[in-house]
Design a protein around this motif. Sequence first.
Motif, PDB file in Angstrom:
ATOM      1  N   LEU A 117      -7.151  10.164   1.533  1.00 20.73           N
ATOM      2  CA  LEU A 117      -7.111  10.968   2.492  1.00 20.73           C
ATOM      3  C   LEU A 117      -8.082  11.041   3.551  1.00 20.73           C
ATOM      4  CD1 LEU A 117      -6.536  13.972   0.239  1.00 20.73           C
ATOM      5  CD2 LEU A 117      -5.024  13.265   1.511  1.00 20.73           C
ATOM      6  N   GLU A 118      -9.352  10.524   3.285  1.00 17.82           N
ATOM      7  CA  GLU A 118     -10.494  10.132   4.351  1.00 17.82           C
ATOM      8  C   GLU A 118      -9.897   9.020   5.204  1.00 17.82           C
ATOM      9  OE1 GLU A 118     -14.998   9.119   4.535  1.00 17.82           O
ATOM     10  OE2 GLU A 118     -14.376   9.790   2.776  1.00 17.82           O
ATOM     11  N   HIS A 119      -9.479   8.161   4.727  1.00 21.18           N
ATOM     12  CA  HIS A 119      -9.398   6.878   5.544  1.00 21.18           C
ATOM     13  C   HIS A 119      -7.849   6.613   5.984  1.00 21.18           C
ATOM     14  CE1 HIS A 119     -13.257   5.672   4.962  1.00 21.18           C
ATOM     15  NE2 HIS A 119     -13.284   6.091   3.632  1.00 21.18           N
ATOM     16  N   LYS A 120      -6.938   7.530   5.673  1.00 19.96           N
ATOM     17  CA  LYS A 120      -5.521   7.513   5.780  1.00 19.96           C
ATOM     18  C   LYS A 120      -4.687   5.965   5.819  1.00 19.96           C
ATOM     19  CE  LYS A 120      -5.896  11.438   8.802  1.00 19.96           C
ATOM     20  NZ  LYS A 120      -6.905  12.223   7.968  1.00 19.96           N
ATOM     21  N   ILE A 121      -5.158   5.446   4.597  1.00 23.21           N
ATOM     22  CA  ILE A 121      -4.477   4.105   4.715  1.00 23.21           C
ATOM     23  C   ILE A 121      -3.813   3.992   3.211  1.00 23.21           C
ATOM     24  CG2 ILE A 121      -6.338   2.478   5.851  1.00 23.21           C
ATOM     25  CD1 ILE A 121      -7.498   2.068   3.630  1.00 23.21           C
ATOM     26  N   ARG A 122      -2.790   2.929   2.993  1.00 27.27           N
ATOM     27  CA  ARG A 122      -1.926   3.170   2.040  1.00 27.27           C
ATOM     28  C   ARG A 122      -2.256   2.227   0.918  1.00 27.27           C
ATOM     29  NH1 ARG A 122       4.460   3.011   3.902  1.00 27.27           N
ATOM     30  NH2 ARG A 122       4.281   3.107   1.682  1.00 27.27           N
ATOM     31  N   ARG A 123      -3.397   1.592   0.982  1.00 24.25           N
ATOM     32  CA  ARG A 123      -3.667   0.743  -0.094  1.00 24.25           C
ATOM     33  C   ARG A 123      -5.180   0.530  -0.186  1.00 24.25           C
ATOM     34  NH1 ARG A 123      -1.545  -1.390   3.419  1.00 24.25           N
ATOM     35  NH2 ARG A 123       0.618  -0.958   2.753  1.00 24.25           N
ATOM     36  N   PHE A 124      -5.726   0.184  -1.179  1.00 21.75           N
ATOM     37  CA  PHE A 124      -7.203  -0.378  -1.305  1.00 21.75           C
ATOM     38  C   PHE A 124      -7.117  -1.496  -2.206  1.00 21.75           C
ATOM     39  CE2 PHE A 124      -8.200   3.882  -0.038  1.00 21.75           C
ATOM     40  CZ  PHE A 124      -9.168   3.737   0.786  1.00 21.75           C
ATOM     41  N   PRO A 125      -7.762  -2.905  -1.953  1.00 19.15           N
ATOM     42  CA  PRO A 125      -8.108  -3.635  -2.740  1.00 19.15           C
ATOM     43  C   PRO A 125      -9.050  -3.179  -3.791  1.00 19.15           C
ATOM     44  CG  PRO A 125      -8.340  -4.685  -0.653  1.00 19.15           C
ATOM     45  CD  PRO A 125      -8.374  -3.102  -0.533  1.00 19.15           C
ATOM     46  N   VAL A 126      -8.972  -3.512  -5.141  1.00 18.65           N
ATOM     47  CA  VAL A 126     -10.090  -3.118  -6.144  1.00 18.65           C
ATOM     48  C   VAL A 126     -10.748  -4.433  -6.304  1.00 18.65           C
ATOM     49  CG1 VAL A 126     -10.228  -2.161  -8.460  1.00 18.65           C
ATOM     50  CG2 VAL A 126      -8.190  -1.485  -7.096  1.00 18.65           C
ATOM     51  N   MET A 127     -12.346  -4.329  -6.236  1.00 23.03           N
ATOM     52  CA  MET A 127     -12.912  -5.269  -6.629  1.00 23.03           C
ATOM     53  C   MET A 127     -14.030  -4.804  -7.432  1.00 23.03           C
ATOM     54  SD  MET A 127     -13.244  -7.149  -2.820  1.00 23.03           S
ATOM     55  CE  MET A 127     -14.054  -8.581  -3.420  1.00 23.03           C
ATOM     56  N   LYS A 128     -14.645  -5.935  -8.131  1.00 22.28           N
ATOM     57  CA  LYS A 128     -16.162  -5.735  -8.979  1.00 22.28           C
ATOM     58  C   LYS A 128     -16.685  -7.143  -8.744  1.00 22.28           C
ATOM     59  CE  LYS A 128     -17.610  -4.000 -13.400  1.00 22.28           C
ATOM     60  NZ  LYS A 128     -17.344  -3.186 -14.396  1.00 22.28           N
ATOM     61  N   ASP A 129     -17.954  -6.716  -8.440  1.00 19.97           N
ATOM     62  CA  ASP A 129     -18.973  -8.088  -8.352  1.00 19.97           C
ATOM     63  C   ASP A 129     -18.243  -8.998  -7.409  1.00 19.97           C
ATOM     64  OD1 ASP A 129     -20.683  -6.659 -10.282  1.00 19.97           O
ATOM     65  OD2 ASP A 129     -19.574  -7.638 -11.839  1.00 19.97           O
ATOM     66  N   GLY A 130     -17.722  -8.576  -6.339  1.00 24.19           N
ATOM     67  CA  GLY A 130     -17.170  -9.576  -5.398  1.00 24.19           C
ATOM     68  C   GLY A 130     -15.760 -10.301  -5.959  1.00 24.19           C
ATOM     69  N   VAL A 131     -15.415  -9.787  -7.015  1.00 29.90           N
ATOM     70  CA  VAL A 131     -14.065 -10.648  -7.383  1.00 29.90           C
ATOM     71  C   VAL A 131     -12.875  -9.481  -7.112  1.00 29.90           C
ATOM     72  CG1 VAL A 131     -12.943 -11.433  -9.178  1.00 29.90           C
ATOM     73  CG2 VAL A 131     -15.249 -11.887  -9.042  1.00 29.90           C
ATOM     74  N   LEU A 132     -11.787 -10.005  -6.457  1.00 23.32           N
ATOM     75  CA  LEU A 132     -10.618  -9.258  -6.127  1.00 23.32           C
ATOM     76  C   LEU A 132      -9.891  -9.086  -7.853  1.00 23.32           C
ATOM     77  CD1 LEU A 132      -8.699  -7.691  -4.324  1.00 23.32           C
ATOM     78  CD2 LEU A 132      -7.359  -9.975  -3.951  1.00 23.32           C
ATOM     79  N   LEU A 133      -9.925  -7.760  -8.180  1.00 20.72           N
ATOM     80  CA  LEU A 133      -9.058  -7.569  -9.580  1.00 20.72           C
ATOM     81  C   LEU A 133      -7.842  -7.073  -9.243  1.00 20.72           C
ATOM     82  CD1 LEU A 133     -12.170  -5.692 -11.449  1.00 20.72           C
ATOM     83  CD2 LEU A 133     -11.484  -8.184 -11.572  1.00 20.72           C
TER      84      LEU A 133
END
Length: 153
Positions: A117-133
């Motif tokens: 809602l805040e950023h009005k975008i449709r997707r977020f990459p999910v990352m942990k410790d610099g790695v794309l999960l």
Amino acid sequence: MVKSFQGVRMAEPKKAPIPQILVKEYMSTSLITFKPDDTIDQVMEVLTKRKISGAPVIDASGALIGIISEVDCLKEIIKGKYTNTPKFPAKVSEHMSRDVLTLSPDLSIFDAASQFLEHKIRRFPVMKDGVLLGQISLSDIIRAFPTLRQTTW
């Protein structure tokens, strides 16, 4: 817990902790990704074929460097109209968003919904410790709704 009400002591049942529903439970892990040297033609073909609206862009080492979306492709389509070019040879690196917001896999679905809602975008990459999960989309949040209805908030 014991509460006092006009001199009467009443015991209340202990409230069980509300289980958190996390991003990692609803994110997509089989990701379509693009390279910076892929063309907009290639991106549009894959987005259309896979019925998705965007995907992460990774470098040769697999590090996240951007996001490419249908809106980014639209910029090249408009450019092609004005230059009368039937193909869209521009590279992903020319149109991708480089300022990428990411989410943690351990973030609650509620907090993720707030980010959508805040950023009005449709997707977020999910990352942990610099790695794309993976990636979580607005559709994934909506898909979590039946589970959310069974929790108390």
